[in-house]
Scaffold this motif. Structure first.
Motif, PDB file in Angstrom:
ATOM      1  N   TYR A  56       0.839  -1.201   0.000  1.00  0.00           N
ATOM      2  CA  TYR A  56       0.000   0.000   0.000  1.00  0.00           C
ATOM      3  C   TYR A  56       0.871   1.247   0.000  1.00  0.00           C
ATOM      4  N   PHE A  57       0.200   2.394  -0.234  1.00  0.00           N
ATOM      5  CA  PHE A  57       0.827   3.704  -0.161  1.00  0.00           C
ATOM      6  C   PHE A  57       0.120   4.514   0.918  1.00  0.00           C
ATOM      7  N   LEU A  58       0.852   5.385   1.596  1.00  0.00           N
ATOM      8  CA  LEU A  58       0.267   6.416   2.449  1.00  0.00           C
ATOM      9  C   LEU A  58       0.547   7.745   1.765  1.00  0.00           C
ATOM     10  N   VAL A  59      -0.518   8.537   1.552  1.00  0.00           N
ATOM     11  CA  VAL A  59      -0.392   9.802   0.834  1.00  0.00           C
ATOM     12  C   VAL A  59      -0.871  10.930   1.734  1.00  0.00           C
ATOM     13  N   SER A  60      -0.087  11.995   1.769  1.00  0.00           N
ATOM     14  CA  SER A  60      -0.419  13.151   2.593  1.00  0.00           C
ATOM     15  C   SER A  60      -0.125  14.419   1.816  1.00  0.00           C
ATOM     16  N   ILE A  61      -0.952  15.433   2.034  1.00  0.00           N
ATOM     17  CA  ILE A  61      -0.716  16.735   1.425  1.00  0.00           C
ATOM     18  C   ILE A  61      -0.445  17.732   2.545  1.00  0.00           C
ATOM     19  N   ASP A  62       0.658  18.429   2.417  1.00  0.00           N
ATOM     20  CA  ASP A  62       1.057  19.461   3.381  1.00  0.00           C
ATOM     21  C   ASP A  62       1.121  18.935   4.813  1.00  0.00           C
ATOM     22  N   LEU A  84      -7.831  23.115  -2.832  1.00  0.00           N
ATOM     23  CA  LEU A  84      -6.581  23.431  -2.160  1.00  0.00           C
ATOM     24  C   LEU A  84      -6.343  24.921  -2.374  1.00  0.00           C
ATOM     25  N   ALA A  85      -5.778  25.573  -1.379  1.00  0.00           N
ATOM     26  CA  ALA A  85      -5.494  26.996  -1.502  1.00  0.00           C
ATOM     27  C   ALA A  85      -4.513  27.228  -2.655  1.00  0.00           C
ATOM     28  N   LEU A  86      -4.638  28.364  -3.287  1.00  0.00           N
ATOM     29  CA  LEU A  86      -3.690  28.728  -4.340  1.00  0.00           C
ATOM     30  C   LEU A  86      -2.295  28.804  -3.737  1.00  0.00           C
ATOM     31  N   GLY A  87      -1.302  28.364  -4.513  1.00  0.00           N
ATOM     32  CA  GLY A  87       0.076  28.459  -4.061  1.00  0.00           C
ATOM     33  C   GLY A  87       0.775  27.119  -3.985  1.00  0.00           C
ATOM     34  N   THR A  90       2.896  20.469  -0.791  1.00  0.00           N
ATOM     35  CA  THR A  90       3.811  19.332  -0.821  1.00  0.00           C
ATOM     36  C   THR A  90       3.011  18.044  -0.740  1.00  0.00           C
ATOM     37  N   LEU A  91       3.295  17.127  -1.654  1.00  0.00           N
ATOM     38  CA  LEU A  91       2.693  15.796  -1.646  1.00  0.00           C
ATOM     39  C   LEU A  91       3.752  14.812  -1.138  1.00  0.00           C
ATOM     40  N   THR A  92       3.398  14.042  -0.124  1.00  0.00           N
ATOM     41  CA  THR A  92       4.286  13.010   0.412  1.00  0.00           C
ATOM     42  C   THR A  92       3.630  11.664   0.172  1.00  0.00           C
ATOM     43  N   ALA A  93       4.341  10.758  -0.480  1.00  0.00           N
ATOM     44  CA  ALA A  93       3.840   9.410  -0.744  1.00  0.00           C
ATOM     45  C   ALA A  93       4.855   8.415  -0.183  1.00  0.00           C
ATOM     46  N   ALA A  94       4.383   7.532   0.679  1.00  0.00           N
ATOM     47  CA  ALA A  94       5.248   6.493   1.242  1.00  0.00           C
ATOM     48  C   ALA A  94       4.761   5.145   0.722  1.00  0.00           C
TER      49      ALA A  94
END
Length: 141
Positions: A56-62, A84-87, A90-94
């Motif tokens: 599996y993957f764990l996905v997180s934004i900011d 998502l707010a403009l600007g 960061t996407l983190t995928a494990a």
């Protein structure tokens, strides 16, 4: 690893098994972002693990609470939240293999537009003094 069964009638022949331990983390972990026809972003995740396979993957934004995505042949996809707010973000995928070894991939991305709502104006034609009704929808992720 050697195994022998003992019972009241005696011992069995000794069976021999190779015991393998997967201590290697997944490799080639990557997340690519691609927009759909409405401009919404989807993270396409991929990873490899030759010994036990990607589980599996764990996905997180900011840095927010991660979401768990089951992997299919080392692949998964994750539609990013619609608002998502403009600007910069960061996407983190494990990626986790079946032995729970882990490799993390971090990628920055930019949100440069906000999806437009879909509006419906009824009636299509108005006469002075008529009432206009406007309705619409906006998907909220």
């Amino acid at each position: 690893f050697h195994l022998k069964f003992m019972s009241s009638s005696g011992a069995s022949e000794t069976a021999h098994y190779a015991l393998r331990v997967d201590s290697l983390a997944p490799t080639d972990v990557i997340a690519t972002l691609s927009p759909d026809e409405e401009g919404m972003l989807t993270a396409n995740l991929s990873a490899k693990d030759e010994i036990s396979g990607i589980d599996y993957f764990l996905v997180s934004i900011d840095g927010k609470e991660p979401e768990r995505l089951p992997a299919q042949n080392g692949l998964a996809s994750y539609p990013l939240p619609r608002f998502l707010a403009l600007g910069q973000h960061t996407l983190t995928a494990a990626a986790y293999d079946r032995a729970r070894n882990r490799t993390e991939y971090v990628t920055p991305f930019t949100v440069d537009h906000i999806p437009q709502p879909k509006l419906e104006i009824l009636p299509e034609y108005l006469i002075v003094g008529d009432t206009m009704r406007i309705s619409g929808s906006q998907a909220i992720a």
